[in-house]
Structures are given as C-alpha cells and as structure tokens.
Design an enzyme around this catalytic site. Sequence first.
Site, short mmCIF file in Angstrom:
data_model
loop_
_atom_site.label_atom_id
_atom_site.label_comp_id
_atom_site.label_asym_id
_atom_site.label_seq_id
_atom_site.Cartn_x
_atom_site.Cartn_y
_atom_site.Cartn_z
N LYS A 40 57.57 13.81 12.05
CA LYS A 40 58.78 13.53 12.82
C LYS A 40 58.70 12.17 13.51
O LYS A 40 59.67 11.44 13.58
CB LYS A 40 58.96 14.61 13.89
N GLU A 94 58.98 21.91 17.86
CA GLU A 94 59.24 21.20 19.10
C GLU A 94 60.54 20.43 18.89
O GLU A 94 60.68 19.71 17.91
CB GLU A 94 58.09 20.22 19.39
N ARG A 116 48.96 21.97 5.49
CA ARG A 116 50.29 21.41 5.64
C ARG A 116 50.74 20.83 4.31
O ARG A 116 49.92 20.54 3.43
CB ARG A 116 50.32 20.33 6.72
P1 ATP Z 1 55.53 16.53 13.10
O1 ATP Z 1 54.18 15.90 13.15
O2 ATP Z 1 56.33 16.12 11.94
O3 ATP Z 1 56.27 16.44 14.38
P2 ATP Z 1 54.73 19.00 13.99
O4 ATP Z 1 53.76 19.96 13.50
O5 ATP Z 1 54.29 18.24 15.16
O6 ATP Z 1 55.22 18.05 12.85
P3 ATP Z 1 56.43 20.97 15.09
O7 ATP Z 1 57.84 20.91 15.52
O8 ATP Z 1 55.40 21.21 16.11
O9 ATP Z 1 56.13 19.64 14.32
O10 ATP Z 1 56.25 21.98 13.88
C1 ATP Z 1 56.81 23.26 13.82
C2 ATP Z 1 56.06 24.05 12.80
O11 ATP Z 1 56.15 23.42 11.52
C3 ATP Z 1 54.59 24.14 13.12
O12 ATP Z 1 54.18 25.50 13.01
C4 ATP Z 1 53.92 23.28 12.11
O13 ATP Z 1 52.67 23.80 11.76
C5 ATP Z 1 54.88 23.31 10.93
N1 ATP Z 1 54.78 22.09 10.15
C6 ATP Z 1 55.01 20.83 10.56
N2 ATP Z 1 54.76 19.94 9.58
C7 ATP Z 1 54.37 20.66 8.50
C8 ATP Z 1 53.97 20.33 7.17
N3 ATP Z 1 53.92 19.06 6.73
N4 ATP Z 1 53.64 21.34 6.34
C9 ATP Z 1 53.71 22.61 6.75
N5 ATP Z 1 54.06 23.00 7.99
C10 ATP Z 1 54.39 22.04 8.87
MG MG Z 2 53.81 18.56 16.86
#
Ligand code: ATP
Ligand code: MG
Length: 624
Positions: free
Chosen positions: A324, A75, A314
Amino acid sequence: MSSRPAPPTPHRTPSAEAAPPTEAKPSHFLRQIIEADLQAGTYASRRWGGSPGDAAHHAAGAPDPARIRTRFPPEPNGYLHIGHAKSICLNFGLARDYGGVCHLRFDDTNPEKEEQEYVDAIDAAVRWLGFDWQSGVAGPSDSHRYFASDYFDFMYRAAEYLVQAGHAYVDEQSAEAMRANRGDFNRPGLNSPDRSRSPAENLERLRQMRAGLHPDGAMVLRAKIDMASPNLNLRDPALYRIRRATHHRTGDAWCIYPMYTYAHPIEDALEQITHSICTLEFEDQRPFYDWLLERLAEGGLLQHPLPRQYEFARLNLTYVLTSKRKLAQLVSEGRVSGWDDPRLPTLAGLRRRGYTPSAIRLFAERIGASKSDSWIDYATLEGCLREDLEHSAPRAMAVLEPLKLVLQNWAELHGSPDATERCTLPALPHTPEGGDVALPPRQFLLGRELWIERDDFAAVPPKGYKRLHPPQADGGPGNRVRLKGAYVIECTGYRADANGHITEVHAVLLPGTKSGSPGADSVKAKAAITWVAAADAVPAEVRLYERLFNTAQPEAGGADFLQALNPDSLQTVQAWLEPTLAQAQPEQRFQFERHGYFVADRHDHSPARLVFNRIAALKDSWGK
Ligand code: ATP
Ligand code: MG
C-alpha cells in the site's frame, strides 16, 4: 488428494447455500489445521456473546453458532490490492467452507494514516469480490464488521491489569537508549533502570500517560518479559505510546495509542477468532501473541480456548507492487491517475481495468496457501481472466488502427455506392452446450467503404504473409481474404500519399461467397480479417494498457521501482467499433475479435462517448 469442504451443517449460512458450486478445492495446510481442529472439537465448547467482548461477555452468551471464526483485518491507510485479495478469499472462503464466519475488521489503531475514504474503499472492494460480513449464521442481521478502535477501552483496561500483575512497566528511557539497550542477535539487551519499579508506581505513571500529563514520546508502556530472549520481539516490547493525534473515529478521546503487536492479539481474542491467519513476517511475533493472551486469560479478562496465529506466504506477483505504501507513492506523485488507475494491482484498479471478481477468486483458489515465499507470474492472473470471459464475454469487431478499404465493384453489384447489406455473427460462438448465456446474434452492415486494421494490409508482403496485398510486380495476383462474417475479397491495389503512407486499400468482392451461404467455400481465402463498415461503425476511445513496470521484479536487489516504470504503459487510440458496442453499459466486457478482452470504462464511458479499456490480450493465436 484434494479434500472436500465439510458437508453442510446446521450452521451453514443462507449465503453459503446460495453460493455457486465451486470446483473441488485444493487442500492446503490451513485447511488441514482447521479440519483437525473440527475433528478434535478444539473450539466446540466456545460461547459467543453476540458481539465482541471480554471473557464475562462471552461466557454469558450462547454456544457459538460459528464453527470457526476467521478475520480479514486491513489497516484503513490505503486501497486494497491483489495481495489482500488472497487474504480475503482465504479468510472468507475458509469460513464459508467450514460453517464459520469471517469478520471484516478495520485495524485502525494508528491514527495518523487512517481515513474514512479508505474504510469506504475497503468495504466496496470486499463486497465487489463477492464476500460479505453479514454472515447469517446467527440470524439474518448477524453483521461482523468491526473496528479495532472500538476496543480501546478494553485494551487500556488490559494494560492496567498487566501493570498490576507485574507484567508491564512504564519506561522513561529515551528512544535512543531504548534502542541501544535492546541488544541485537548477538548481544542480550540491558534492563531499563525503570524496569524494577513497583506495580503501584507504574500504574500511577500509566494513568498520567492516559491523562495527558506527559508529552509525546516521553515514555512508553512495555511488557516485562525477558531482555535476554533470543527472540528480540520478547525483549520487553512496547505496548502503548503517547501520541497526540486525532483519530478518524475516536477523535481526541485518546492521547495514547496501543502498538499493533499489542492490539492485534486482543482484537482477535475479543472477537473469538479461532484461526488468526497472517503473513509470514509475523512468525516471530507469535510467541508474544501467545504470551499476551495467556497473561490476560490468567487475569480472567479472556477465556480459553484462545485464538491461534498461523502464517502463510504473502502473494508476490510479477510486474506489480503489492505494498500500500508504495502504491500510495505512485498515486501521490501522479505516476498514475489515482488509486483506481487500471494499471495498478489495487482491487479498484483491477475492477476498472475489467477484471471480474470470479477471475480473482479463481486466481486465489489456484495459488492456494503455502508456508514458503515465492513469486507468481502475472500471466497466471491473466489466464484466470481469460478462462472466466472466454465463454461469457460477447464477441465484437473493433478496428484499433483503422485503414480505409474500398470495395471497387460494390456499386456495380448493388446498383448504388450507398447500398448496404446486413450481416450477422453470433455473440458467443463457442458457448458450451447447456451454457446459460443466450444472446441474440449481432447485426451490422457491409457497405462500399470499410475500416480494416492497418497491419492487415502490406503493399509488399513479407514472406508467408496471408492477409491483404496487391498484385505484385512479378505478376502474382492480389491476395484473397475473408471479411469475417461476410464475403471473400481480392485486393486490387492501394493509394499512398507523397510519403509512401498508405491511405486507402482497394479490393473487389467475390459474389456468392457470403459466410453461411451455400457458396461460402467456393473460393479459398488464406485468412479472415476483422472489419467494420464506415456506414454504421461507431467511434470510440480505446485505452491499450501495458505493464506498468518493465521488469518482473521492479525492486529486485534493492532497485528503485520508479526506474522500472514503463513509459509506454498506456496508449490511447481512436478506434472504429461494430455498432452493437454503442449499447455497451459501463463495466460490460467484450472480446474484441483478434484483439483481446475489453471493458467499457466504469467512469468515462457513456452513450455519448464510448471508452473501452483493454483488460488482456488474447493468447497470441493469430500468427502471421
Ligand atoms: P501493505 O504492506 O500493502 O500495507 P499490509 O499487510 O500492511 O500490506 P494490512 O492492511 O495490514 O496491509 O493487511 C490486511 C491483511 O492483508 C493482513 O492480514 C495481511 O497479512 C494481508 N496481506 C497484505 N498483503 C498481502 C499479500 N501480498 N499477500 C497476502 N496477504 C496480504
Ligand atoms: Mg501493514
């Protein structure tokens, strides 16, 4: 047994062929799933319409040249971090290894928080890591960079279909009523009074929602599944909400936006994703993912085989935050200098800190993918960096806490106090045979005045101290050490100011002991110290980074991570460097002997102002 990637196939991409040979990849459950699918031909009959699209679009296309399709779906609401790197390496790596393609898809269905700045930063981070959405599978310009917002029309069409088929309804309950009627783990939910409306009535309301006839929050579109389901995600989840917000790409074209849980499966299906890999917290969403795609396939909007979702753990890394939202807080509150602060685990921060893409890829490979959550020690990441740089980062001497040393017999030996003598050391002393890095040796001067590290001298040596100390009151001699790459010297005395602060160390040079000369070993020295000559050393700002948090898990037990911030996470020193470093290019990495790995800062370093960041210390091997 580790399983090797599939042998080259006709689908192999030019970039995959050009990729450097990788070490044998450890197998994990996702590889096993993909290998089983390839063996069974699960996806062999799929067609690809050349771009994302519905069932008819793909049916009219050719057999899909990609054996599998994965995607990385960030995102664009912040900068990517090391956790995302795990997902990037996994998704792009699996596609590469199995003759597939990986799509970069911006999951931009939530207009409020998304910005072009983040889109650009994500592009840059993925490329920097060494991955590419130009797959080459179906021709040289086969690009797979997509935006979920490009699918808004289809998503809406799918919503109308679900309403017409009796699978969705417009709910006008208040948000509070909706929450209360959802029930909980012990109580089934209650049907909304609006649940029994006819498809025609619902369609009329959905169209009104879309036309902007109702205020934000007045109603939502919900799936009609089962308000008594033990899985709360199946209790008529919301599909669309009314939200008057300007979207960074579609502007004000829409006043309704799809919910993430509705949008994501559709995005995967339109892109013909075969293996949709996400983190464990989405496990309970999988039944809805499957329910939605099956309903749309029944209606002929999508075609089988449908994408399947798989969940992995994760990445949790000690001493950092991988969220993020929380990183955004550190940035917006000014706790760090920006998204690329070298203390942040963002890819922009790691890059500026000096981490290499290959170290991060090695790290991702090593931690693999599993189905159970765990913590990875930050030292694992640092270890990958050291492994990567050990044989490639040129050596240099740097004095970070300078103390002046004067060679008292210099003029006598050289005929003038201003005389200098040339010294050389290899740029890469231990390059393995056949290594492809051939760098010329380093050249630097030795003169009467030198800079040495302050802690390489002790007026009163602690027991076992092997570096410089003056003759002792009990008659013991001054100590002898080797100036690395030059002569053995013997300490004769020192000067201190009125406060006892040492200002100058005195020594004599022992002729005939120069490194590399036949007499080099004629005199024993207990230690070798690093140094630079006042005659040719260059000044630099060196930024010594420490952990941003004092505790391994800054949020353990619900703690406020701000309380765990390390106030000493950045120490800036004025250092003297070997002259070869005056030529350093931004982002060039070095090993400062005895100190660790350093990089010329990609923003602030210039020939006129040398600025280096410490990437990581060396393993502590220097002892006393
Ligand atoms: P954040 O909470 O940091 O915003 P998110 O999952 O909401 O992380 P996205 O932009 O939706 O952020 O993530 C893009 C991809 O990265 C998703 O497929 C998510 O599963 C993966 N991802 C995010 N954080 C991790 C992590 N700590 N370990 C492995 N994969 C991750
Ligand atoms: Mg997210």
